[in-house]
Design a protein around this motif. Structure first.
Motif, PDB file in Angstrom:
ATOM      1  N   ASN A 199     -18.229  16.358  -1.913  1.00 40.10           N
ATOM      2  CA  ASN A 199     -17.727  15.036  -2.272  1.00 40.10           C
ATOM      3  C   ASN A 199     -18.928  14.148  -2.607  1.00 40.10           C
ATOM      4  O   ASN A 199     -19.441  13.419  -1.758  1.00 40.10           O
ATOM      5  CB  ASN A 199     -16.909  14.459  -1.115  1.00 40.10           C
ATOM      6  CG  ASN A 199     -16.216  13.163  -1.473  1.00 40.10           C
ATOM      7  OD1 ASN A 199     -16.620  12.463  -2.393  1.00 40.10           O
ATOM      8  ND2 ASN A 199     -15.166  12.838  -0.740  1.00 40.10           N
ATOM      9  N   GLN A 252     -18.682  10.252  -1.942  1.00 42.85           N
ATOM     10  CA  GLN A 252     -18.816   9.903  -0.530  1.00 42.85           C
ATOM     11  C   GLN A 252     -20.269  10.082  -0.074  1.00 42.85           C
ATOM     12  O   GLN A 252     -20.801   9.256   0.658  1.00 42.85           O
ATOM     13  CB  GLN A 252     -17.890  10.764   0.319  1.00 42.85           C
ATOM     14  CG  GLN A 252     -17.924  10.398   1.789  1.00 42.85           C
ATOM     15  CD  GLN A 252     -17.034  11.277   2.638  1.00 42.85           C
ATOM     16  OE1 GLN A 252     -16.862  12.453   2.346  1.00 42.85           O
ATOM     17  NE2 GLN A 252     -16.457  10.694   3.677  1.00 42.85           N
ATOM     18  N   ALA A 293     -19.906  14.602   3.940  1.00 44.65           N
ATOM     19  CA  ALA A 293     -19.291  14.793   2.625  1.00 44.65           C
ATOM     20  C   ALA A 293     -18.754  16.208   2.434  1.00 44.65           C
ATOM     21  O   ALA A 293     -17.857  16.415   1.619  1.00 44.65           O
ATOM     22  CB  ALA A 293     -20.303  14.461   1.525  1.00 44.65           C
TER      23      ALA A 293
END
Length: 79
Positions: A8, A11, A29
């Motif tokens: 991610n 993030q 993440a």
């Protein structure tokens, strides 16, 4: 350039911006349900020692193989 190991990226970058280390931001993440609201996971107290151990592997807690269930829970909570 995005890192292929980060699941991610958005993030991860947000965590870096607020001061998290690269290692901790990557761990968060890469956790499948990180950032999701609703608390679907049961509390660590209800996990088996084997489940806690596997989670400790995922987040890279050192010394996990020598820890009791209580110590694993404490380590996961403070990580």
């Amino acid at each position: 350039m995005p890192d292929a190991r980060i699941q991610n990226e958005k993030q991860y970058q947000a965590l870096l911006e607020i001061g998290y280390s690269k290692e901790k931001a990557a761990r968060i993440a890469n956790t499948p349900d990180a950032g999701e609201k609703g608390g679907r996971a049961k509390p660590y107290d209800e996990w088996t020692k084997a489940e806690l151990y596997q989670q400790a592997i995922k987040v890279g807690i050192p010394g996990r193989s020598y820890m009791s269930k209580k110590n694993l829970v404490n380590a996961l909570r403070s990580n």
